[in-house]
Design a protein around this motif. Structure first.
Motif, PDB file in Angstrom:
ATOM      1  N   ILE B  14       0.849  -1.201   0.000  1.00  0.00           N
ATOM      2  CA  ILE B  14       0.000   0.000   0.000  1.00  0.00           C
ATOM      3  C   ILE B  14       0.871   1.232   0.000  1.00  0.00           C
ATOM      4  CG2 ILE B  14      -1.610   1.370   1.335  1.00  0.00           C
ATOM      5  CD1 ILE B  14      -2.640  -1.089   2.565  1.00  0.00           C
ATOM      6  N   PHE B  15       1.841   1.196   0.923  1.00  0.00           N
ATOM      7  CA  PHE B  15       2.696   2.378   1.044  1.00  0.00           C
ATOM      8  C   PHE B  15       3.448   2.627  -0.261  1.00  0.00           C
ATOM      9  CE2 PHE B  15       1.217   2.764   4.995  1.00  0.00           C
ATOM     10  CZ  PHE B  15       1.805   2.055   6.034  1.00  0.00           C
ATOM     11  N   ALA B  17       2.517   1.973  -3.175  1.00  0.00           N
ATOM     12  CA  ALA B  17       1.642   2.423  -4.256  1.00  0.00           C
ATOM     13  C   ALA B  17       1.428   3.924  -4.246  1.00  0.00           C
ATOM     14  CB  ALA B  17       0.295   1.710  -4.160  1.00  0.00           C
ATOM     15  N   CYS B  18       1.884   4.592  -3.200  1.00  0.00           N
ATOM     16  CA  CYS B  18       1.581   6.018  -3.058  1.00  0.00           C
ATOM     17  C   CYS B  18       2.684   6.938  -3.585  1.00  0.00           C
ATOM     18  CB  CYS B  18       1.320   6.347  -1.604  1.00  0.00           C
ATOM     19  SG  CYS B  18      -0.040   5.406  -0.931  1.00  0.00           S
ATOM     20  N   LYS B  19       3.700   6.399  -4.207  1.00  0.00           N
ATOM     21  CA  LYS B  19       4.812   7.242  -4.705  1.00  0.00           C
ATOM     22  C   LYS B  19       4.312   8.223  -5.759  1.00  0.00           C
ATOM     23  CE  LYS B  19       9.347   5.877  -3.701  1.00  0.00           C
ATOM     24  NZ  LYS B  19       9.780   4.518  -3.482  1.00  0.00           N
ATOM     25  N   LYS B  20       4.787   9.447  -5.665  1.00  0.00           N
ATOM     26  CA  LYS B  20       4.374  10.467  -6.625  1.00  0.00           C
ATOM     27  C   LYS B  20       5.306  10.488  -7.826  1.00  0.00           C
ATOM     28  CE  LYS B  20       1.616  14.059  -4.521  1.00  0.00           C
ATOM     29  NZ  LYS B  20       1.565  15.421  -4.072  1.00  0.00           N
ATOM     30  N   ASP B  21       4.724  10.865  -8.963  1.00  0.00           N
ATOM     31  CA  ASP B  21       5.550  10.989 -10.157  1.00  0.00           C
ATOM     32  C   ASP B  21       6.297  12.311 -10.135  1.00  0.00           C
ATOM     33  OD1 ASP B  21       2.712   9.669 -11.863  1.00  0.00           O
ATOM     34  OD2 ASP B  21       4.450   8.591 -11.088  1.00  0.00           O
ATOM     35  N   ASN B  22       7.383  12.342 -10.880  1.00  0.00           N
ATOM     36  CA  ASN B  22       8.148  13.574 -10.969  1.00  0.00           C
ATOM     37  C   ASN B  22       7.302  14.634 -11.677  1.00  0.00           C
ATOM     38  OD1 ASN B  22       9.998  15.557 -11.246  1.00  0.00           O
ATOM     39  ND2 ASN B  22      11.405  14.408 -12.550  1.00  0.00           N
TER      40      ASN B  22
END
Lengths: 672, 258
Positions: B14-15, B17-22
């Motif tokens: 879950i964690f 999956a939360c990465k932000k795109d540049n």
């Protein structure tokens, strides 16, 4: 948290419904919907206090303040910040039913305790160190606010409560209600409260501008029994405050909103090995926005918007093991991820808006293991020992956050910390009347995300802008306490002394070459480790049922702290004694209370910006009556606080903000 | 226990999956066409970063094509800017172009020291192997001061220009200054002999920022340093130019808004 984060969680929730769970047995079922239990240090000294009917109309802050060793920092009427023996913020943990919840405000305007109401609560437990109920590594212990559990198979299918209250000072008005439906397999409970208050008058009658607040809070909990060994529960809590004044600060609050949800699964096999197993998944999101638009122009050199958010997702899984020996072992695996974002946009007259991140998208991921063992060695000697290990990963989760900090810190911003907490609590029954107890603990905590990554966070007390420091070492302490309890028939006396020896104490140190961000600020400080600090003190309580109808209670606390440079530690309350006499007769309650606080001369203006504070003495009284009318019970309570209209403040109150003067409150509660 | 483990693994997922795109895509440069001239079987196209030219430092690009639309990248090319005010003419500081083998564009720069159009207008003479392509230019006044002509305490005239970055952002930024001396109406040699002191400040806030790095000469009139913007908004970069221990220019400044 974006939708992308929620979707896998739903998946996880559905998967975990195949996971076994457990029945919670840590508290017995005598607690009804109209009570909230305040339990300081439960397992050790078994002090607990039931707060009933009219007390539900108090605020969480007032309940906390009544606990020995707990002092509140006031910045206004709303959202007081709790301290335990003077330890605060990152030094103590606050959890709601075991869930990590972090306030979103950079100026500490919204401690997690401000998002819950007594009407939501079953118990408030307080720990004074890394004890067996603290969820997470901690120096100074913490609070766990346990939400009210819906009861299965209650005698009455439908129970409820409704109340209304009015307070003359500040014209505070509140209404609250709760309703619970209970059947053998399913129970649901809902509760709600609305509170509003205008500006209050301080002792002497002067009006305190910008001390108003408005809020509502609502919660729903449902429990379903899947089989005789397992059941599930879902909890949701929402708390919304708006137009809240903070007279001690430069800004007020436009809104403070919390959404707190969880899903739990209990498995209670009563097998030879596992007694019970509880697993919980949770999410919470807090949105907070400061506001200066209601302040007069001369107080606002430049309008600014300062919103912040805090989002946390986490889980824990706790097993209570059965054993045929003297051991009673509990293991707990827990983890969460917390993300903080705070920004500031300033609008100069005639200039372009200026934007910055004050918490530049910082996140912490924690995973921890906790093992505690309660040993009944003999019927006189009991021990609780435990260890806890946490791994904390602290990082910046956006490139704009990293870019913001690029001008302040060189090298790696992300970091990992391993924390160990260990404790041993002992209790020895000397005679039937005397009992000795002691505690020895090694405690550690990570620096908070604000302390690591904060960007010009203004501290109103010392007037400095604070910069985070990603190189901070975690704070550590040795905690020692020892005490004795004497109990004879209807008299109970308890005394305790404590000592905390800190290393790598986290504080702010002035840095040169930095210009201030906040207009009028004195300078800029950066968080730094101080090699040592010491905190010590004592608490003594007396509870005596003098006559069949007359009870007296006395709480006395003293704390003193000094850092390694010889400066007095901040936010330490001086000697305080609270003495209460309560008479009950035929459903009538008559109470009188005296609160006396000494002056605080042990302060450091140089290091912490505090000024010496005066002592005070105030007197409160209350009169109540409970009427039973069939299945219904009415309660009316009249409380007179600060009868002599004294001008006073507690030492930790920011800028010695005076507290309310004389006030009369009337509370009417109906239970059915 | 492995149930707990699988829970933990799922939480980790879950964690993750939360990465932000540049959020910053790469930007193309020299993408705005200013003008095109064909003569002697060669078409020369003038490009810039912005559709309109402004006073101060402008990157200028020239692409050359033959009649068959083949790109030409092996001819010597030079820039000569000229301001014709009727009664007088003058040039301005220039960075002579070099061919970028990737884009096949000749990349150079001109510091326009004043706005111009109509009666007193700028032109850019692009010499391609001796053949002159004359581009008439409209140059608008930049709303922010990002270049200036200063008379030093040594009685010489200096032109200081801020080389605009692709994008300003909060935090630490690369800072590039271009400094020339004016020796005649037509000659502006680069001056690499200064020590530069940089003091950023926010006029709306009465504060500056820490951890800036004074620009130092890297040759060809360029001075590179670092500037730390603690927030967005109006910034003024105060500059002091020192040569051989003597302050030559004091009180020069460049304005930045982002």
């Amino acid at each position: 948290m974006t939708l992308r984060c929620i979707a896998p969680l739903i998946l996880l929730l559905s998967l975990c419904s195949f996971v076994y769970a457990q029945q919670d047995t840590s508290f017995n079922s005598v607690i009804t919907l109209r009570e909230v239990m305040v339990q300081p240090d439960t397992r050790l000294s078994n002090r607990k206090e039931k707060k009933q009917g009219p007390d539900l109309q108090l605020s969480t802050d007032q309940l906390l303040e009544s606990i020995a060793g707990v002092n509140m920092i006031r910045r206004g009427s709303y959202a007081w910040e709790p301290t335990i023996r003077g330890l605060n913020a990152g030094q103590i943990n606050t959890t709601i039913s075991g869930m990590a919840v972090f306030g979103a405000c950079t100026d500490r305007m919204d401690p997690a305790s401000s998002y819950i109401e007594p009407n939501n609560l079953q118990t408030i437990s307080v720990n004074y160190g890394p004890g067996d109920q603290a969820s997470g590594s901690s120096i100074g212990g913490g609070f766990n606010f346990k939400l009210k559990q819906p009861r299965l198979g209650n005698e009455k299918k439908l129970t409820g409560l409704a109340g209304i209250g009015y307070e003359t000072n500040a014209h505070a008005l509140q209404t609250l209600a709760a309703l619970e439906y209970s059947s053998a397999r399913f129970a649901i409970r809902g509760n709600g409260i609305f509170r509003r208050a205008g500006n209050y008058r301080i002792g002497g009658g002067e009006l305190m501008p910008f001390s108003q607040y408005n809020k509502w809070n609502g919660g729903v909990s449902a429990r379903y029994k899947l089989s005789s060994h397992q059941y599930v529960q879902a909890d949701y809590l929402q708390d919304e405050g708006w137009n809240i004044g903070y007279p001690a600060l430069l800004m007020d609050v436009a809104y403070a909103r919390a959404k707190i949800g969880s899903f739990s699964y209990w498995y209670q096999p009563h097998s030879r090995s596992v007694h019970s197993w509880e697993t919980k998944l949770y999410l919470n999101a807090i949105h907070h926005a400061m506001d200066d638009t209601r302040r007069p122009k001369e107080q606002v050199p430049m309008h600014m918007d300062m919103p912040g958010t805090s989002a946390t997702a986490g889980f824990y899984s706790e097993i209570k093991w059965n054993s045929q020996t003297i051991h009673q072992v509990t293991t707990r695996l827990s983890g969460y991820r917390n993300r903080l974002h705070a920004e500031m946009t300033m609008f100069p007259d005639g200039g372009a808006p200026m934007y910055m991140l004050t918490i530049p998208d910082a996140q912490r991921t924690r995973i921890g293991v906790d093992i505690s063992d309660k040993l009944a060695i003999t019927n006189r000697l009991a021990l609780i020992t435990g260890i806890r290990a946490d791994y904390d990963r602290s990082s910046i989760y956006t490139s704009s956050g990293e870019q913001q900090l690029s001008g302040m810190h060189e090298g790696e911003l992300n970091r990992g910390d391993v924390l160990y907490n260990a404790y041993i609590n002992g209790k020895y029954r000397l005679t039937d009347r005397w009992q000795l107890f002691g505690n020895f603990a090694r405690a550690m905590r990570s620096a908070t995300l604000q302390e690591l990554y904060g960007f010009y966070l203004f501290n109103r007390t010392d007037g400095y802008d604070y910069m985070g420091n990603p190189r901070l070492a975690g704070e550590k302490s040795w905690n020692l306490s020892a005490g004795a309890e004497f109990q004879k028939e209807k008299i109970k006396i308890e005394g305790q002394t404590f000592l905390y020896l800190f290393s790598d104490y986290i504080t702010g140190k002035p840095v040169s070459g930095y210009s201030v961000m906040t207009m009028g600020a004195t300078g800029v400080k950066r968080y730094a480790n101080l090699s040592s600090a010491i905190l010590y003190g004592a608490e003594a309580t007396l509870n005596a049922q003098l006559l069949s109808f007359l009870n007296i209670k006395s709480i006395n606390t003293y704390t003193r702290g000094e850092d390694g440079d010889g400066h007095a530690l901040p936010l330490i309350a001086p000697f305080k004694t609270v003495n209460t006499a309560t008479a009950t007769w035929r459903g009538y309650r008559l109470g009188a209370e005296s609160v006396i606080s000494g002056a605080q001369r042990h302060v450091s203006r140089e290091a912490y910006g505090e000024t010496a504070g005066e002592g005070y003495s105030i007197v409160n009284a209350s009169l109540g009556k409970t009427f039973d009318a069939g299945a219904r019970r009415w309660d009316i309570n009249l409380a007179l606080t600060n009868i002599f209209d004294s001008y006073y403040y507690e030492h930790p109150d920011i800028l010695q903000l005076p507290r309310p003067g004389r006030s009369m409150a009337i509370h009417l509660t109906l239970e059915f | 226990m492995n149930r707990i483990f699988s829970c933990a693994v799922l939480c980790a997922l879950i964690f993750a999956a939360c990465k932000k795109d540049n959020p910053y895509p790469a930007e193309a440069t020299g993408g705005k066409k200013i003008a095109e001239i064909s003569q002697n079987n060669v078409t020369a196209t003038l490009w810039a970063d912005d559709p309109t030219l402004q006073t101060g430092y402008n990157r200028l690009y020239v692409s050359l094509k033959d009649m068959r639309d083949n790109e030409i990248s092996n001819l010597p090319v030079s820039f000569f800017p000229l301001m014709d005010m009727g009664d007088m003419k003058h040039s301005s500081p220039v960075e002579q172009p070099l061919c970028n083998p990737q884009t096949k564009k000749y990349e150079g720069a001109v510091v326009f020291t004043m706005p111009g159009s109509g009666m007193s207008a700028w032109q850019l003479d692009v010499s391609v192997d001796g053949d002159i392509f004359t581009f008439p230019l409209a140059v608008n006044a930049r709303t922010l001061q990002q270049s200036g002509v200063y008379v030093g305490t040594d009685a010489q005239k200096y032109i200081i220009a801020l080389v605009p970055p692709r994008k300003w952002q909060m935090g630490l930024n690369d800072l590039d200054l271009f400094i020339c001396r004016q020796t005649s109406m037509m000659e502006f040699p680069a001056d690499d002999g200064f020590t530069v002191e940089l003091t950023p400040e926010m006029p709306s806030m009465e504060h500056g920022s820490p951890n800036n790095v004074n620009p130092v000469s890297v040759g060809k009139g360029h001075y590179k340093g670092k500037i730390n913007y603690t927030m967005t908004g109006d910034w003024r970069l105060q500059l002091k130019l020192i040569k051989n221990g003597a302050v030559i220019v004091d009180g020069a400044y460049m304005d930045v808004l982002f």
